[in-house]
Design an enzyme around this catalytic site. Sequence first.
Site, PDB file in Angstrom:
ATOM      1  N   ALA A  63     -11.411   4.992   2.290  1.00 12.56           N
ATOM      2  CA  ALA A  63     -12.832   4.639   2.175  1.00 12.56           C
ATOM      3  C   ALA A  63     -13.429   4.077   3.466  1.00 12.56           C
ATOM      4  O   ALA A  63     -14.436   3.371   3.418  1.00 12.56           O
ATOM      5  CB  ALA A  63     -13.010   3.649   1.028  1.00 12.56           C
ATOM      6  N   ASP A  87       0.850  -1.190   0.000  1.00 12.09           N
ATOM      7  CA  ASP A  87       0.000   0.000   0.000  1.00 12.09           C
ATOM      8  C   ASP A  87       0.895   1.253   0.000  1.00 12.09           C
ATOM      9  O   ASP A  87       1.810   1.373   0.823  1.00 12.09           O
ATOM     10  CB  ASP A  87      -0.851  -0.054   1.290  1.00 12.09           C
ATOM     11  N   HIS A 108      -7.814   9.953   3.737  1.00  6.96           N
ATOM     12  CA  HIS A 108      -7.308   9.001   4.734  1.00  6.96           C
ATOM     13  C   HIS A 108      -7.623   9.443   6.159  1.00  6.96           C
ATOM     14  O   HIS A 108      -7.749  10.635   6.426  1.00  6.96           O
ATOM     15  CB  HIS A 108      -5.795   8.837   4.580  1.00  6.96           C
ATOM     16  N   GLY A 109      -7.723   8.461   7.056  1.00  7.96           N
ATOM     17  CA  GLY A 109      -7.867   8.762   8.473  1.00  7.96           C
ATOM     18  C   GLY A 109      -9.314   8.754   8.945  1.00  7.96           C
ATOM     19  O   GLY A 109     -10.237   8.393   8.203  1.00  7.96           O
ATOM     20  N   GLU A 157      -1.602   6.043  -8.758  1.00  3.77           N
ATOM     21  CA  GLU A 157      -2.618   7.025  -8.342  1.00  3.77           C
ATOM     22  C   GLU A 157      -2.486   8.327  -9.130  1.00  3.77           C
ATOM     23  O   GLU A 157      -1.378   8.801  -9.392  1.00  3.77           O
ATOM     24  CB  GLU A 157      -2.472   7.309  -6.838  1.00  3.77           C
ATOM     25  N   ASP A 190      -8.807   0.894   6.302  1.00 11.17           N
ATOM     26  CA  ASP A 190      -7.852   0.718   7.397  1.00 11.17           C
ATOM     27  C   ASP A 190      -8.394   1.334   8.689  1.00 11.17           C
ATOM     28  O   ASP A 190      -8.507   0.675   9.723  1.00 11.17           O
ATOM     29  CB  ASP A 190      -6.494   1.341   7.025  1.00 11.17           C
TER      30      ASP A 190
END
Length: 316
Positions: free
Chosen positions: A219, A82, A184-185, A138, A262
């Site tokens: 996501a 990743d 993210h997060g 990406e 995650d």
Amino acid sequence: MPLVNTKEMFEKAYKGGYAIGAFNVNNMEVVQAITEAAKACNSAVILQVSAGARKYAKQGYLVAMVKAAIADTNLPIVLHLDHGDSFELCKDCIDGGFTSVMIDYSGHPYEENIEVTRKVVAYAHDTTNHPYVTVEAELGTLGGVEDDVKVKAEDAMFTNPEQVIDFVTRTGVDSLAIAIGTSHGAYKFKPGVEPYLRFDILEEVSKKLPGFPIVLHGASSVNQEYVQIINENGGKMPDAIGVPENLLRKAATMAVCKINIDSDLRLAMTAGVRKVFNEHPDYFDPRQYLGEGRKNVKTLVEHKIRDVLGSVDSAK
Ligand code: G3H
Ligand code: 13P
Ligand code: ZN
């Protein structure tokens, strides 16, 4: 069954209108929770390792655990790097047995992104010394936190659909992560702001690249049930907000074949551990609290596979 790459998995997902879950792993409990949930749903699954995870657990341990999970479940499983940030890191993972890698040069100028991605693809697709390894790249920049890198919301950039044909044909990548509003997060949207994704960009990209697998990072849905348990048991996560699951469900029926999760796993694990500690201050056996975290992660992943990704029975 050996580890597999994403090629056939994504072809089936695209045709079937579902997405494969790509879950980040750092330790044994999380590997077990994800793969046991996937087994219960007879679902293919991607286990992904970040540079930080590699540093924390060491590559050899992670590879061995993922192989043990295959022996235990007999499922098609991809071991994926990743957010690889260099050719050298991608090469190391390919040489170490990974079946898929992401080269993330999205924060660099466009031509540099093409050049480095192309170099990784050339190495990954050359089967002289290893099996064919699939490559994700990406275009566009997500907001949020990855390892030590913080991207401020105002610096995040949606993917420009006008670039995707040029990028995919010149690099030869197998899948493409795009930025359509995820990040993210655990703090993705401000309180009071209606979360949204740019489905118009996703549609335009898929029209330009028919049949080509698209990836969504950032996501997690930041399930409020777990945030509440964390906050009720000594944690402090005010205003943690994620991507609503109905938006991800919709994306999974479109060109999105891989959905990265995650933060939701971290929340499920932390909620389990905090609750046990709060309710049983006498406990000091790691199996007692890590076991509760593992149970939560398994429940969460089963829910994602059944109700969000739609990948039940994709292992057939
Ligand atoms: O996108 C990043 C993943 O959530 C991995 O996070 O770099 O802290 O392991 P990490
Ligand atoms: P979340 O932080 O939303 O779980 O995103 C994870 C991710 O994109 C890993 O690459
Ligand atoms: Zn990511």
